[in-house]
Design a protein around this motif. Sequence first.
Motif, short mmCIF file in Angstrom:
data_model
loop_
_atom_site.label_atom_id
_atom_site.label_comp_id
_atom_site.label_asym_id
_atom_site.label_seq_id
_atom_site.Cartn_x
_atom_site.Cartn_y
_atom_site.Cartn_z
N ILE A 158 -25.80 47.53 29.21
CA ILE A 158 -26.49 48.28 30.38
C ILE A 158 -25.31 49.51 30.72
O ILE A 158 -25.74 50.28 31.73
CB ILE A 158 -26.65 47.49 31.45
CG1 ILE A 158 -25.23 46.74 31.86
CG2 ILE A 158 -27.94 46.56 31.46
CD1 ILE A 158 -25.58 45.97 33.21
N CYS A 159 -24.20 49.57 30.05
CA CYS A 159 -23.14 50.53 30.47
C CYS A 159 -22.94 51.53 29.12
O CYS A 159 -22.23 52.07 28.89
CB CYS A 159 -21.76 50.07 30.67
SG CYS A 159 -21.90 48.87 32.01
N HIS B 115 -25.40 55.89 31.82
CA HIS B 115 -26.49 55.35 30.82
C HIS B 115 -27.85 55.29 31.47
O HIS B 115 -28.90 55.57 30.93
CB HIS B 115 -26.04 53.91 30.55
CG HIS B 115 -26.97 53.13 29.64
ND1 HIS B 115 -27.14 53.34 28.38
CD2 HIS B 115 -27.83 52.17 29.94
CE1 HIS B 115 -28.25 52.72 27.60
NE2 HIS B 115 -28.62 52.03 28.72
N ARG B 116 -28.00 54.81 32.88
CA ARG B 116 -29.18 54.59 33.50
C ARG B 116 -30.02 56.10 33.45
O ARG B 116 -31.06 56.35 33.29
CB ARG B 116 -29.12 54.60 35.05
CG ARG B 116 -28.83 52.80 35.46
CD ARG B 116 -30.30 52.30 35.61
NE ARG B 116 -30.21 50.98 34.67
CZ ARG B 116 -30.48 49.96 35.42
NH1 ARG B 116 -30.98 50.00 36.83
NH2 ARG B 116 -30.63 48.85 34.69
N PHE C 186 -22.58 52.65 33.68
CA PHE C 186 -23.87 52.32 33.88
C PHE C 186 -24.60 53.55 34.78
O PHE C 186 -25.68 53.73 34.08
CB PHE C 186 -23.65 51.03 34.94
CG PHE C 186 -24.67 50.87 35.89
CD1 PHE C 186 -25.83 49.94 34.94
CD2 PHE C 186 -25.22 51.11 37.02
CE1 PHE C 186 -26.94 49.53 35.50
CE2 PHE C 186 -26.69 50.65 37.37
CZ PHE C 186 -27.30 49.69 36.69
N ASN D 291 -25.65 48.87 42.75
CA ASN D 291 -26.81 48.65 41.59
C ASN D 291 -26.16 48.22 40.38
O ASN D 291 -26.57 47.37 39.65
CB ASN D 291 -27.60 49.91 41.43
CG ASN D 291 -28.56 50.19 42.72
OD1 ASN D 291 -28.92 49.24 43.49
ND2 ASN D 291 -28.81 51.48 42.48
N ALA E 297 -26.43 44.60 38.46
CA ALA E 297 -27.19 44.46 37.19
C ALA E 297 -25.96 43.68 36.25
O ALA E 297 -26.29 42.97 35.34
CB ALA E 297 -27.27 45.95 36.40
N ARG F 192 -31.50 57.49 30.30
CA ARG F 192 -32.45 56.78 29.45
C ARG F 192 -33.76 57.29 29.28
O ARG F 192 -34.20 58.23 30.10
CB ARG F 192 -32.97 55.31 30.07
CG ARG F 192 -31.69 54.23 30.26
CD ARG F 192 -32.00 53.14 30.72
NE ARG F 192 -32.48 53.23 32.22
CZ ARG F 192 -32.82 52.40 32.89
NH1 ARG F 192 -33.01 51.30 32.43
NH2 ARG F 192 -33.24 52.84 33.99
#
Lengths: 371, 705
Positions: free
Chosen positions: B524-525, B600-601, B597, B389, B393, B604
């Motif tokens: 995104i990281c 961070h995901r 990543f 994933n 991304a 959120r």
Amino acid sequence: MSGAKSNPERNLAELGATSAEGISALFVEVRARFDRETGQLAAGDLAAWTALRNSWLGRSSGVITAIGDNWLKPSAPEQKRVVGKLLNELKAHVESTLEELRVRAEAAGETGAAAASGTDLSLPGLRRALGTRHPICQTLEELERIFLSIGFSVVEGPEIETPYYNFEALNIPEHHPARDTMDTFYLSLPKGSPELLLRTHTSPMQIHTMERQQPPVRIIVPGRCYRRDNPDSTHSFAFHQIEGLAVDTDITFCEFKGTVEYFVREFLGPKTRTRLRPSYFPFTEPSAEVDASCFACDGRGCRICKQAGWIELFGSGMVDPAVYGFVNYDAKRLSGFAFGMGVERMAMMRYGISDIQLLYQNDVRFLRQFV
Amino acid sequence: MKILYHWLKEFVAIPLEPRELGSRLSLAGVAVDAIEESPAGPVLDAEITTNRPDLLGHLGVAREVAAIVRSSFKMPEAQPKESAERAGDATRVEITCPDLCGRFTARVLRAVRIGPSPDWLRQRLEALGQTPINNVVDATNYVMFELGHALHAFDLDTLAERRIVVRRANPGEKMRTLDGIERVLTRDMCVVADARRAVAIGGIMGGAETEISSATRNLLLECAWFDPISIRRTSKALGLRTEASIRFERRADPEMAERASRRCAQLIQEIAGGEVLAGVVDVYPSRQPAAELELTRRELLRVMGADVPDAEIEGILRALGFEPQRTDANRAGHDSLVAAWRCTQPSWRNDVAREVDLIEEVARHHGFDKFPPRLPAARQPARRLSHANALDALRERLIGLGYQEAVPIPFVDEVHDVLFREEAAGAPGIARLANPLAEDAAVLRSTGAVTMVRTLEWNLNRGQRNLRLFEIGRVYGIEGSKSVETPMLTLGAAGLAREKSVHDSPRTFGLEDLKGDLETLLEICGGVQAEAGGPAWLQAGRAMRLALVREKSALSAGDTKWAGAGGQLARRVAERFKLKQDVWVAQLQLDPLVRAFAAHRAGRHFVPLPRFPAVERDFSLVVADGVTFGRVAQTIRGLAVPEIENIEAVDLFRGGAIPAGKHSLLVRVTLQSHESTLTEAQVNEVSARIVAALEREVGATLRTG
């Protein structure tokens, strides 16, 4: 707004219209006048349109307001119903006609302005230059998706391997003639260090995976491999493979064949036929080459398939029981199949690329073709 | 190997045209790639797999054909007319290394007439791509291609004491082979010697001194069996592969040795005349009884998943020489589930030693097409790689940013590789190849930058000026005796960031573009921070070290874990690649990006949208050079005013009314309250505090007018 028999500034009695017919005739006349005036409006003349709208729909002095004040309000109740209905009809007609004219006038005005400012739509728009994915990665992704859809998980492994994993555990002992077909790069190491080589196929991951887990096993292994072949249009000393391995208590040659046929149809199209040709690999028994009916001629024979009607895709077979011996699997209870396909070959076939070297030069003119 | 259609017909009746025969052979595992015409008739060009030495002769292929068409197979019986004198009285054979030579047969022929071979024989050899030499040598080759077993003829009169000793070579022993090359031999090589010297390298090539010449009258005909591994080692060590070594290294049929010798003696007698002495000298230390194998229907079903009828199983195995016998209790019943057969392993089928091998024999002749396809039952969910994933991304963003994906070959010139190495303590050593194909591809790269620069160079040299490329791939190293493979993300750029068009002006790619692209990418990281500096391969002043915000916040203050570096390629390095243009490269380790990543995901969370309007205030500052925007922003943040939402640099310039040594910086601060609409008084109060702090902390003055 005077002089006519239908002058809205006067009341109905003054105009001599007391019957329903008489009233109706007055409205017909007003409407005819409106239509005449709109008919004279020049396309794109927004100022004239505004004047026209004000004279008819102006809140204090417009015709519609005047009719309401002078014809409707003073009327007797039964007359009022007739006048009210006719007035509403007239108002709706005026409003819708004017709205239509406004849209038309604005559109005409814009076109005229654009023509005057010289907009040239034959010029390209302001585009953002996007990148592209490499055709090998696109092909890998497509192959992965196909196998994921039938339950194969993706695993990865090292490119630098030991001879044990690359050869011995795959039933290719030293001095086995099969080693000739896989000319190998070795690493230069200090004296006394155990030998390391660059894997010649992705098959070592069969062994690593079976060492790590018990069945059921369903994996594919994408990755880079190396062979010491002199580079030409079909050989590169580095290339990619996808290995597949399925081991379970109930996997037979029929499941092997079903999987391979499913893959070929998904990758090359639903009409593609598959043929398994007996072959030999030290780590499969029985072994088979997988052929697909030629995508270019549908099996009739052409230049691409060298008149054979078939194209060789990859090697495969049922896992040789000797391999299970290296990973402590019970060969009497378990069975499975394995395959290993060249990703470059698949990509070259898919995109009609004639020279494998193009895939590694990374010339942007080449890369851009795979948007 | 080339196969003559008419030659096959001498052993088996073939009711098929050559083309049909070729396709049937292919489907049984003898891949026929092409069919050509020759003066000796149609020639099938077949690819013989290494497990089937028996197919390196027409006889073996004919046996396969017999199994395919189920017609009878005729084993040729050869019997030369023998004279009264016995071969055993004319010569002697001794094997002193039975581990290397398992059998040696010798026949003796007298008074042969050396000359050219008859046309039919020459034609056949030529059709197989062989050059005819003389009738005796041609006869040995002919029999090799007929029966698959190599032979050698010596001039008997040149052999010292007219006898043979098969032994290990003496260390350093020298011998000139038939091709005229002097070979230096070692102890682990097997030689055929006479009483004095080596006269052949066993199973590989004969010697020049004892070869058949026009003057030869008497022959010693060797037909032997050599150990496959020994042949392979010797052949590799000497760099000498011959038709004989190819057959012996794949394990020839020891039983065939005597038969091939007999057949060859008969053929020589037929085409070169002479007298064949009676019998054969046959030393056979490795004779072994034929192995017995069992095939059960249960195992056949377990492996193949569908049945094959009794008659078919027996027909196939019989045709291939396995002599199947039903042994189960239920042998009167047809197609019984408990059916079992005892088979005998033919001497020519060393590759069939287990039940599963018999199953393959049955399956390939029954036809793989007869087994129905089924998809395996699903047992578990299918998983992508754990980092798939993150890579998706990153790739998606890079492509959106205009970068094209490259896949280079990771072999490089060591001279180039070291230009990009950072010799930090504990860094892995260079992974060098022991046997590279070329000097400029002799090491596995230790950085992504080296191949990226080469890719940029390739394109710039081909007139492609505006480039943006990325690669996700491994770099390699050696630590002690272990290998290290580290996945990297590498970016490369050159030329214009924005091309000229009717809508836009051109702009050259610069450090701010590289930094901006990395910032956009690594959002995104959880973000990236850059600090001035970097490895020596980057141009000083245009280089930055990169740290992931997430990694940094996990470390104690002052400690920085660098995720990578980027900037302009140092002129010194660019010159080594003859690059005149400025090129830009950034390189980051992939594993920290993947970790960041995922974190961070997972981190959120939704923040409620503000219900009250935001207010922007611009501060036109004059600051001394050396006061960075970073310090300005840090100072403003240091006020810890919760309403300060965002701080941006909007403009920066030097010169004009600005005194030397200073520059003007326009900073825009966005104020936002989540509790109420900010009043003019509140905004002014915050602004005043900001100005005061900037004056105090960084010596900024507010520009007026």
